[in-house]
Design a protein around this motif. Structure first.
Motif, mmCIF file in Angstrom:
data_model
loop_
_atom_site.group_PDB
_atom_site.id
_atom_site.type_symbol
_atom_site.label_atom_id
_atom_site.label_comp_id
_atom_site.label_asym_id
_atom_site.label_seq_id
_atom_site.Cartn_x
_atom_site.Cartn_y
_atom_site.Cartn_z
ATOM 1 N N ALA A 1 33.879 48.508 35.349
ATOM 2 C CA ALA A 1 33.675 47.215 36.012
ATOM 3 C C ALA A 1 32.275 47.100 36.611
ATOM 4 C CB ALA A 1 34.737 47.000 37.082
ATOM 5 N N LYS A 2 31.776 48.159 37.259
ATOM 6 C CA LYS A 2 30.443 48.106 37.873
ATOM 7 C C LYS A 2 29.365 47.857 36.824
ATOM 8 C CE LYS A 2 31.349 50.789 42.018
ATOM 9 N NZ LYS A 2 30.984 51.933 42.828
ATOM 10 N N LYS A 3 29.497 48.491 35.665
ATOM 11 C CA LYS A 3 28.523 48.293 34.592
ATOM 12 C C LYS A 3 28.588 46.849 34.080
ATOM 13 C CE LYS A 3 27.114 49.887 30.041
ATOM 14 N NZ LYS A 3 27.403 50.712 28.885
ATOM 15 N N PHE A 4 29.792 46.340 33.894
ATOM 16 C CA PHE A 4 29.952 44.971 33.430
ATOM 17 C C PHE A 4 29.348 43.978 34.418
ATOM 18 C CE2 PHE A 4 32.421 41.040 33.847
ATOM 19 C CZ PHE A 4 32.133 40.449 32.629
ATOM 20 N N LEU A 5 29.634 44.153 35.709
ATOM 21 C CA LEU A 5 29.111 43.235 36.720
ATOM 22 C C LEU A 5 27.589 43.292 36.789
ATOM 23 C CD1 LEU A 5 31.797 43.678 39.518
ATOM 24 C CD2 LEU A 5 31.480 41.716 37.984
ATOM 25 N N ALA A 6 27.011 44.496 36.652
ATOM 26 C CA ALA A 6 25.550 44.624 36.659
ATOM 27 C C ALA A 6 24.945 43.896 35.455
ATOM 28 C CB ALA A 6 25.153 46.100 36.653
ATOM 29 N N GLU A 7 25.571 44.034 34.286
ATOM 30 C CA GLU A 7 25.076 43.335 33.098
ATOM 31 C C GLU A 7 25.218 41.822 33.255
ATOM 32 O OE1 GLU A 7 27.238 44.934 29.775
ATOM 33 O OE2 GLU A 7 26.268 46.905 29.924
ATOM 34 N N LEU A 8 26.297 41.391 33.858
ATOM 35 C CA LEU A 8 26.522 39.967 34.082
ATOM 36 C C LEU A 8 25.483 39.396 35.040
ATOM 37 C CD1 LEU A 8 28.543 37.696 33.344
ATOM 38 C CD2 LEU A 8 29.806 38.299 35.409
ATOM 39 N N GLU A 9 25.209 40.117 36.117
ATOM 40 C CA GLU A 9 24.201 39.657 37.081
ATOM 41 C C GLU A 9 22.796 39.667 36.468
ATOM 42 O OE1 GLU A 9 24.621 41.930 40.681
ATOM 43 O OE2 GLU A 9 26.456 40.877 41.234
ATOM 44 N N ALA A 10 22.518 40.633 35.583
ATOM 45 C CA ALA A 10 21.213 40.673 34.923
ATOM 46 C C ALA A 10 21.055 39.476 33.984
ATOM 47 C CB ALA A 10 21.056 41.981 34.144
ATOM 48 N N ARG A 11 22.122 39.099 33.336
ATOM 49 C CA ARG A 11 22.067 37.976 32.404
ATOM 50 C C ARG A 11 22.068 36.635 33.133
ATOM 51 N NH1 ARG A 11 26.145 37.843 27.463
ATOM 52 N NH2 ARG A 11 24.758 39.498 26.795
#
Length: 93
Positions: free
Chosen positions: A74-84
């Motif tokens: 989840a942390k990796k997904f949220l970081a990728e989402l915030e980067a995008r």
């Protein structure tokens, strides 16, 4: 208990059947020559039913992904989402 009526009743009592479908949000089963032929329901009930099918399909796809190991933390997904979408990170603050 399901409401069952004949095709002749549908033709002769359309308004009553329509009112039933809208009031109870349940289908009416129509028979033809004594055998099941159609199910009639309100547009609202139909749209709710198809939305539920779409939701179940999405949930199944997600469960299939989990079962097949196609997941990320989840942390990796949220970081990728915030980067995008950086504007999403600003909403949280």
């Amino acid at each position: 208990m399901p409401k069952i009526t004949s095709s002749a009743d549908l033709r002769n009592n359309y308004n009553d059947i329509s009112n039933f479908c809208h009031q109870y949000k349940e289908p009416v089963f129509i028979t033809k020559n004594g055998k099941g032929d159609l199910a009639v329901m309100s547009i609202d009930a139909y749209e709710e039913l198809t939305a539920r099918f779409e939701l179940y399909s999405s949930l199944k796809a997600g469960l299939d992904d989990v079962a097949a190991g196609r997941t990320v933390p989840a942390k990796k997904f949220l970081a990728e989402l915030e980067a995008r979408y950086p504007e999403l990170a600003e909403v949280e603050k």
